[in-house]
Design a protein around this motif. Structure first.
Motif, short mmCIF file in Angstrom:
data_model
loop_
_atom_site.label_atom_id
_atom_site.label_comp_id
_atom_site.label_asym_id
_atom_site.label_seq_id
_atom_site.Cartn_x
_atom_site.Cartn_y
_atom_site.Cartn_z
N PRO A 264 19.50 -21.22 37.03
CA PRO A 264 18.21 -20.54 37.09
C PRO A 264 17.09 -21.47 37.56
O PRO A 264 17.11 -22.66 37.30
N ALA A 265 16.11 -20.88 38.19
CA ALA A 265 14.99 -21.65 38.71
C ALA A 265 14.22 -22.37 37.61
O ALA A 265 13.64 -23.42 37.83
N ALA A 266 14.23 -21.81 36.39
CA ALA A 266 13.46 -22.40 35.28
C ALA A 266 13.94 -23.80 34.93
O ALA A 266 13.22 -24.56 34.33
N GLU A 267 15.16 -24.14 35.32
CA GLU A 267 15.69 -25.44 34.95
C GLU A 267 15.33 -26.51 35.97
O GLU A 267 15.47 -27.69 35.70
N LYS A 268 14.86 -26.14 37.14
CA LYS A 268 14.56 -27.10 38.19
C LYS A 268 13.07 -27.46 38.16
O LYS A 268 12.28 -26.93 38.92
N THR A 269 12.72 -28.35 37.26
CA THR A 269 11.31 -28.68 37.09
C THR A 269 11.01 -30.15 37.32
O THR A 269 9.94 -30.62 37.01
N ALA A 270 11.95 -30.89 37.86
CA ALA A 270 11.73 -32.31 38.10
C ALA A 270 10.54 -32.53 39.03
O ALA A 270 9.88 -33.56 38.98
N ASP A 271 10.26 -31.53 39.86
CA ASP A 271 9.14 -31.65 40.79
C ASP A 271 7.83 -31.20 40.17
O ASP A 271 6.80 -31.19 40.83
N GLY A 272 7.85 -30.85 38.89
CA GLY A 272 6.63 -30.43 38.21
C GLY A 272 6.18 -29.03 38.57
O GLY A 272 5.03 -28.67 38.36
N ARG B 68 12.22 -16.05 28.72
CA ARG B 68 13.62 -15.62 28.84
C ARG B 68 14.59 -16.76 28.56
O ARG B 68 15.72 -16.52 28.13
N SER B 69 14.17 -17.99 28.81
CA SER B 69 15.04 -19.15 28.61
C SER B 69 14.56 -20.04 27.46
O SER B 69 14.94 -21.20 27.39
N CYS B 70 13.76 -19.49 26.55
CA CYS B 70 13.12 -20.33 25.53
C CYS B 70 14.12 -20.99 24.58
O CYS B 70 13.89 -22.13 24.15
N VAL B 71 15.23 -20.34 24.26
CA VAL B 71 16.20 -20.96 23.35
C VAL B 71 16.82 -22.18 24.03
O VAL B 71 16.90 -23.26 23.45
N LYS B 72 17.20 -22.02 25.29
CA LYS B 72 17.84 -23.10 26.03
C LYS B 72 16.86 -24.23 26.37
O LYS B 72 17.18 -25.40 26.23
N THR C 67 13.25 -19.60 19.10
CA THR C 67 13.56 -18.19 19.28
C THR C 67 12.44 -17.51 20.08
O THR C 67 11.32 -18.02 20.16
N PRO C 68 12.75 -16.35 20.66
CA PRO C 68 11.69 -15.61 21.36
C PRO C 68 10.49 -15.29 20.46
O PRO C 68 9.35 -15.32 20.93
#
Length: 70
Positions: A1-9, A19-23, A28-29
């Motif tokens: 998922p795009a939410a995991e690619k944040t190395a570029d800030g 939607r990905s808050c647990v991971k 929890t939501p």
């Protein structure tokens, strides 16, 4: 998922972070919702910014206010 690619800030819409808050944040939501009350829909944050926001919210003491007697 795009939410995991944040190395570029890159900033991610709050809805995708939820939607990905647990991971992503280990919360929890319902905890995510509590931490983000008042933040407008569509707001964008980096994962790091939201992690710091959630941690600050989790560590804020609860104010019980004044109790009425009698």
């Amino acid at each position: 998922p795009a939410a995991e690619k944040t190395a570029d800030g890159r900033k991610i819409p709050i809805e995708k972070l939820r939607r990905s808050c647990v991971k992503l944040f280990g919360v929890t939501p319902s905890t995510f919702d509590g931490a983000t009350v008042g933040i407008p829909a569509g707001s964008k944050f980096t994962v790091e910014e939201m992690q710091a926001h959630i941690e600050k919210w989790l560590n804020t003491p609860v104010s019980l206010g004044q109790r009425k007697e009698g």
